[in-house]
Design an enzyme around this catalytic site. Sequence first.
Site, PDB file in Angstrom:
ATOM      1  N   VAL A 121       0.825  -1.211   0.000  1.00  0.00           N
ATOM      2  CA  VAL A 121       0.000   0.000   0.000  1.00  0.00           C
ATOM      3  C   VAL A 121       0.859   1.261   0.000  1.00  0.00           C
ATOM      4  O   VAL A 121       0.639   2.184  -0.789  1.00  0.00           O
ATOM      5  CB  VAL A 121      -0.963  -0.002   1.211  1.00  0.00           C
ATOM      6  CG1 VAL A 121      -1.569   1.368   1.448  1.00  0.00           C
ATOM      7  CG2 VAL A 121      -2.064  -1.015   0.969  1.00  0.00           C
TER       8      VAL A 121
ATOM      9  N   ALA B 100     -17.225 -18.418  -7.914  1.00  0.00           N
ATOM     10  CA  ALA B 100     -16.988 -19.485  -6.929  1.00  0.00           C
ATOM     11  C   ALA B 100     -15.548 -19.966  -7.048  1.00  0.00           C
ATOM     12  O   ALA B 100     -14.968 -19.976  -8.133  1.00  0.00           O
ATOM     13  CB  ALA B 100     -17.961 -20.629  -7.187  1.00  0.00           C
ATOM     14  N   GLY B 101     -14.959 -20.332  -5.939  1.00  0.00           N
ATOM     15  CA  GLY B 101     -13.561 -20.763  -5.956  1.00  0.00           C
ATOM     16  C   GLY B 101     -13.167 -21.462  -4.679  1.00  0.00           C
ATOM     17  O   GLY B 101     -14.025 -21.961  -3.938  1.00  0.00           O
TER      18      GLY B 101
ATOM     19  N   ARG C 244       0.369 -14.152   1.237  1.00  0.00           N
ATOM     20  CA  ARG C 244      -0.233 -14.135   2.572  1.00  0.00           C
ATOM     21  C   ARG C 244      -1.623 -14.782   2.555  1.00  0.00           C
ATOM     22  O   ARG C 244      -2.479 -14.405   1.773  1.00  0.00           O
ATOM     23  CB  ARG C 244      -0.304 -12.687   3.093  1.00  0.00           C
ATOM     24  CG  ARG C 244       1.063 -12.141   3.458  1.00  0.00           C
ATOM     25  CD  ARG C 244       1.000 -10.697   3.920  1.00  0.00           C
ATOM     26  NE  ARG C 244       0.866  -9.768   2.809  1.00  0.00           N
ATOM     27  CZ  ARG C 244       0.917  -8.437   2.947  1.00  0.00           C
ATOM     28  NH1 ARG C 244       1.081  -7.899   4.132  1.00  0.00           N
ATOM     29  NH2 ARG C 244       0.798  -7.656   1.888  1.00  0.00           N
TER      30      ARG C 244
ATOM     31  N   ARG D 257      -6.785  -2.776  -4.859  1.00  0.00           N
ATOM     32  CA  ARG D 257      -6.622  -4.233  -4.969  1.00  0.00           C
ATOM     33  C   ARG D 257      -5.232  -4.524  -5.500  1.00  0.00           C
ATOM     34  O   ARG D 257      -4.817  -3.923  -6.500  1.00  0.00           O
ATOM     35  CB  ARG D 257      -7.613  -4.830  -5.976  1.00  0.00           C
ATOM     36  CG  ARG D 257      -9.057  -4.731  -5.605  1.00  0.00           C
ATOM     37  CD  ARG D 257      -9.920  -4.962  -6.842  1.00  0.00           C
ATOM     38  NE  ARG D 257      -9.623  -3.967  -7.879  1.00  0.00           N
ATOM     39  CZ  ARG D 257     -10.057  -4.023  -9.127  1.00  0.00           C
ATOM     40  NH1 ARG D 257     -10.759  -5.043  -9.540  1.00  0.00           N
ATOM     41  NH2 ARG D 257      -9.750  -3.067  -9.993  1.00  0.00           N
TER      42      ARG D 257
ATOM     43  N   ASP E 153      10.771   3.336   5.333  1.00  0.00           N
ATOM     44  CA  ASP E 153      10.536   1.985   5.834  1.00  0.00           C
ATOM     45  C   ASP E 153      11.640   1.640   6.812  1.00  0.00           C
ATOM     46  O   ASP E 153      12.787   2.071   6.656  1.00  0.00           O
ATOM     47  CB  ASP E 153      10.481   0.961   4.694  1.00  0.00           C
ATOM     48  CG  ASP E 153       9.657  -0.272   5.071  1.00  0.00           C
ATOM     49  OD1 ASP E 153       8.529  -0.419   4.571  1.00  0.00           O
ATOM     50  OD2 ASP E 153      10.150  -1.075   5.905  1.00  0.00           O
TER      51      ASP E 153
ATOM     52  N   CYS F 254      -5.705  -9.275   3.210  1.00  0.00           N
ATOM     53  CA  CYS F 254      -6.738  -8.408   3.809  1.00  0.00           C
ATOM     54  C   CYS F 254      -7.969  -9.151   4.327  1.00  0.00           C
ATOM     55  O   CYS F 254      -8.272  -9.075   5.513  1.00  0.00           O
ATOM     56  CB  CYS F 254      -7.159  -7.342   2.805  1.00  0.00           C
ATOM     57  SG  CYS F 254      -5.829  -6.173   2.458  1.00  0.00           S
TER      58      CYS F 254
ATOM     59  N   PHE G 294     -17.407 -10.237  -7.738  1.00  0.00           N
ATOM     60  CA  PHE G 294     -17.234 -11.046  -6.527  1.00  0.00           C
ATOM     61  C   PHE G 294     -18.254 -12.169  -6.413  1.00  0.00           C
ATOM     62  O   PHE G 294     -18.655 -12.553  -5.340  1.00  0.00           O
ATOM     63  CB  PHE G 294     -17.244 -10.150  -5.267  1.00  0.00           C
ATOM     64  CG  PHE G 294     -15.880  -9.584  -4.991  1.00  0.00           C
ATOM     65  CD1 PHE G 294     -15.367  -8.575  -5.782  1.00  0.00           C
ATOM     66  CD2 PHE G 294     -15.089 -10.100  -3.983  1.00  0.00           C
ATOM     67  CE1 PHE G 294     -14.089  -8.092  -5.583  1.00  0.00           C
ATOM     68  CE2 PHE G 294     -13.812  -9.618  -3.773  1.00  0.00           C
ATOM     69  CZ  PHE G 294     -13.316  -8.610  -4.569  1.00  0.00           C
TER      70      PHE G 294
ATOM     71  N   LYS H  33      -4.076 -14.492  -5.539  1.00  0.00           N
ATOM     72  CA  LYS H  33      -4.780 -14.153  -6.776  1.00  0.00           C
ATOM     73  C   LYS H  33      -3.737 -13.830  -7.837  1.00  0.00           C
ATOM     74  O   LYS H  33      -2.550 -13.716  -7.511  1.00  0.00           O
ATOM     75  CB  LYS H  33      -5.746 -12.987  -6.552  1.00  0.00           C
ATOM     76  CG  LYS H  33      -5.084 -11.666  -6.226  1.00  0.00           C
ATOM     77  CD  LYS H  33      -6.159 -10.594  -6.239  1.00  0.00           C
ATOM     78  CE  LYS H  33      -5.671  -9.268  -5.771  1.00  0.00           C
ATOM     79  NZ  LYS H  33      -6.708  -8.264  -5.768  1.00  0.00           N
TER      80      LYS H  33
HETATM   81  N1  LIG Z   1      -2.204  -5.092   0.528  1.00  0.00           N
HETATM   82  C1  LIG Z   1      -3.397  -4.633   0.170  1.00  0.00           C
HETATM   83  O1  LIG Z   1      -3.938  -4.994  -0.868  1.00  0.00           O
HETATM   84  C2  LIG Z   1      -4.104  -3.631   1.058  1.00  0.00           C
HETATM   85  C3  LIG Z   1      -5.224  -2.946   0.563  1.00  0.00           C
HETATM   86  C4  LIG Z   1      -5.863  -2.020   1.363  1.00  0.00           C
HETATM   87  C5  LIG Z   1      -5.400  -1.797   2.664  1.00  0.00           C
HETATM   88  N2  LIG Z   1      -4.329  -2.494   3.136  1.00  0.00           N
HETATM   89  C6  LIG Z   1      -3.854  -2.204   4.488  1.00  0.00           C
HETATM   90  O2  LIG Z   1      -2.689  -1.399   4.398  1.00  0.00           O
HETATM   91  C7  LIG Z   1      -1.785  -1.711   5.448  1.00  0.00           C
HETATM   92  C8  LIG Z   1      -0.438  -2.083   4.890  1.00  0.00           C
HETATM   93  O3  LIG Z   1      -0.569  -3.263   4.126  1.00  0.00           O
HETATM   94  P1  LIG Z   1       0.572  -3.770   3.149  1.00  0.00           P
HETATM   95  O4  LIG Z   1       0.021  -4.925   2.410  1.00  0.00           O
HETATM   96  O5  LIG Z   1       1.118  -2.617   2.393  1.00  0.00           O
HETATM   97  O6  LIG Z   1       1.665  -4.272   4.218  1.00  0.00           O
HETATM   98  P2  LIG Z   1       3.190  -4.649   3.959  1.00  0.00           P
HETATM   99  O7  LIG Z   1       3.537  -5.632   4.990  1.00  0.00           O
HETATM  100  O8  LIG Z   1       3.424  -4.954   2.519  1.00  0.00           O
HETATM  101  O9  LIG Z   1       3.977  -3.275   4.246  1.00  0.00           O
HETATM  102  C9  LIG Z   1       4.129  -2.694   5.506  1.00  0.00           C
HETATM  103  C10 LIG Z   1       5.501  -2.045   5.569  1.00  0.00           C
HETATM  104  O10 LIG Z   1       5.588  -1.221   6.734  1.00  0.00           O
HETATM  105  C11 LIG Z   1       6.903  -1.295   7.231  1.00  0.00           C
HETATM  106  N3  LIG Z   1       6.895  -0.820   8.626  1.00  0.00           N
HETATM  107  C12 LIG Z   1       6.327  -1.394   9.708  1.00  0.00           C
HETATM  108  N4  LIG Z   1       6.488  -0.626  10.795  1.00  0.00           N
HETATM  109  C13 LIG Z   1       7.173   0.484  10.412  1.00  0.00           C
HETATM  110  C14 LIG Z   1       7.635   1.658  11.060  1.00  0.00           C
HETATM  111  N5  LIG Z   1       7.399   1.845  12.376  1.00  0.00           N
HETATM  112  N6  LIG Z   1       8.285   2.561  10.361  1.00  0.00           N
HETATM  113  C15 LIG Z   1       8.519   2.381   9.050  1.00  0.00           C
HETATM  114  N7  LIG Z   1       8.099   1.301   8.341  1.00  0.00           N
HETATM  115  C16 LIG Z   1       7.430   0.358   9.019  1.00  0.00           C
HETATM  116  C17 LIG Z   1       7.298  -2.735   7.039  1.00  0.00           C
HETATM  117  O11 LIG Z   1       8.698  -2.907   7.040  1.00  0.00           O
HETATM  118  C18 LIG Z   1       6.667  -3.036   5.663  1.00  0.00           C
HETATM  119  O12 LIG Z   1       7.586  -2.788   4.606  1.00  0.00           O
HETATM  120  C19 LIG Z   1      -2.454  -2.818   6.255  1.00  0.00           C
HETATM  121  O13 LIG Z   1      -3.157  -2.245   7.330  1.00  0.00           O
HETATM  122  C20 LIG Z   1      -3.419  -3.422   5.263  1.00  0.00           C
HETATM  123  O14 LIG Z   1      -4.520  -4.022   5.897  1.00  0.00           O
HETATM  124  C21 LIG Z   1      -3.668  -3.394   2.353  1.00  0.00           C
END
Ligand SMILES: NC(=O)c1ccc[n+]([C@@H]2O[C@H](COP(=O)([O-])OP(=O)(O)OC[C@H]3O[C@@H](n4cnc5c(N)ncnc54)[C@H](O)[C@@H]3O)[C@@H](O)[C@H]2O)c1
Length: 434
Positions: A11, A255-256, A331, A154, A30, A263, A252, A324
Site C-alpha cells: 500500500v 466461486a472458488g 499471505r 486491490r 521503511d 486483507c 465477486f 490471486k
Molecule cells: N495489501 C493490500 O492490498 C491492502 C489494501 C488495502 C489496505 N491495506 C492495508 O494497508 C496496510 C499495509 O498493508 P501492506 O500490504 O502494504 O503491508 P506490507 O507488509 O506490505 O507493508 C508494511 C511495511 O511497513 C513497514 N513498517 C512497519 N512498521 C514500520 C515503522 N514503524 N516505520 C517504518 N516502516 C514500518 C514494514 O517494514 C513493511 O515494509 C495494512 O493495514 C493493510 O490491511 C492493504
Amino acid sequence: MHVAMIGAGYVGLVSGACFADFGHEVCCVDKDPAKIDALNRGEIPIFEPGLAELVAKNVREGRLTFTTDLTQAVRSAESVFIAVGTPSRRGDGHADLSYVYQAARDIAAAIDGYTVIVTKSTVPVGTGDEVERIIREARPDADFAVVSNPEFLREGAAIADFKRPDRIVIGTDDERALSVMNDIYRPLYLNQSPVLAMTRRTAELTKYAANAFLATKITFINEIADLCEHVGANVQDVARGIGLDNRIGSKFLHAGPGYGGSCFPKDTLALIKTAQDHEAPIRLVETVAAVNSQRKRAMGRKVIAACGGSVRGKTIAVLGLTFKPNTDDMRDAPSIDVITALQDAGARVKAYDPEGMEAARSMLTDVHYTKDAYDCANDADALVLVTEWDTFRALDLRRLKAALAEPVVVDLRNVYRPDEMRRHGFTYVSIGRP
Ligand SMILES: NC(=O)c1ccc[n+]([C@@H]2O[C@H](COP(=O)([O-])OP(=O)(O)OC[C@H]3O[C@@H](n4cnc5c(N)ncnc54)[C@H](O)[C@@H]3O)[C@@H](O)[C@H]2O)c1
C-alpha cells in the site's frame, strides 16, 4: 505538498508513487533497510503491474525518494501517512496495532509545524483516537490532526485503483485537516472520484464493512456452488442470473477455493473481535470466516476425491500459488491449505507460479518448484489449478494431457469448460458445475 509515507509495502509504495505522480513531493520511509536499499538501487521489492515504471519515472523527476530516516522525512512533511502492516495478532485474531502505535510514537518525536497524520493502514474503530492520544501525550505542544483515510486498492490492479478509485473516504472533524486532504487528492477530482467526508470512527469502520461485505459475497457464491454440485446446477449460470440484477451486481460472484490474501482473512477476524468487544457481534461475518477457513482445506479433499480417494505416493501438480493473479503476495493464499492437505494425505507436490515462487519457498518447503506449467504437469497424477493467472487460461490441452501421468484436472477457478475438457479425455472436476 510534502508527503511522508511510513511503510513502503504494497500500500505505501503504491500510494507514495501515485501521490508523487500527482505532483506531490513524497518520501517513503521503511524500517526495513533491505527494502529501502533495493528501492534506492532502482529495484522494486514486490511485484505489482506498472509499479516499477511509475516509481522509476517519479524518482527520475525528483518527486519520490526513499529513506529509513523517519525523523527527516516527517519533519519536512505537511502530511504523514501511516501505511504499516496491521496483521492478525497471534492467538486472538485482533488487529496487531503495534506497528501503527510505534509509527505514531516515531512521528510524534519528529513533527514540526502543523501536520496532518493520516492512517491509511486498515485499523479498528477507535485507533485514530489512540494515535492522537499517543502523539498528544508525547508532544503536548504539537500542532496536528489525525485523519482516517482507508485504502481500497486491490493488489494486481493497485495503480489503476489508486488513480481512479470508486471513492475516497476521509474521516475527520477537523476542517483544516480536511482541506489538506482535499489538496492531496485534488488531482483525482478531474476523474470525478467522489470524496466522502465523515467522522474518523465512521471511516475506520467503513473499510472493515467493505471487506466483510465482499468476503460475504464470495462465501455466499461458494456455498451456492456446493449446493449446485449436489443438485446438478451450474454456479456460473446462477452467478450470471443473479449478478445482472443491479441490486446484486456481478462482481465477486466467482466461486472458488475460498478467499485468501493479506486483507480479507485478517480484516474479517478483526471486525468480528471489535464487534464482540462492543457487545454487537456480527454473527453473519463470524459464519463467513468459519465457512471460508474450512473451505480451503476442503479443496484438498476435493483433489483427493478426484484422484479416486487417495493421493498417498502420488504426485500432484499445482498451478498458481499466490492468493490471486498479478501479485507475488502469498499471505493466507488458499494454495497453502490445499498443498498442506495434500501433503498430509501422503502426496508429493510440484508447483509453478509466475511470480509467487520466491515467497512460497519459505512457506512451503517440501514442494518441488518447476519452471513452467508443462514442466509442473510432467508425470503428475493430477493437476490442480489454484490461481487463475492469464498464462494458465489457454494451456495447450493436448500437450498437457501428454505430460500428465493421469489425465486428472481439478480446476478450482472454473477457467476451463467441462465439455471441452471431457472431449480432450480429461477427468475434469471444477467448482459448482456439472
Ligand atoms: N495489501 C493490500 O492490498 C491492502 C489494501 C488495502 C489496505 N491495506 C492495508 O494497508 C496496510 C499495509 O498493508 P501492506 O500490504 O502494504 O503491508 P506490507 O507488509 O506490505 O507493508 C508494511 C511495511 O511497513 C513497514 N513498517 C512497519 N512498521 C514500520 C515503522 N514503524 N516505520 C517504518 N516502516 C514500518 C514494514 O517494514 C513493511 O515494509 C495494512 O493495514 C493493510 O490491511 C492493504
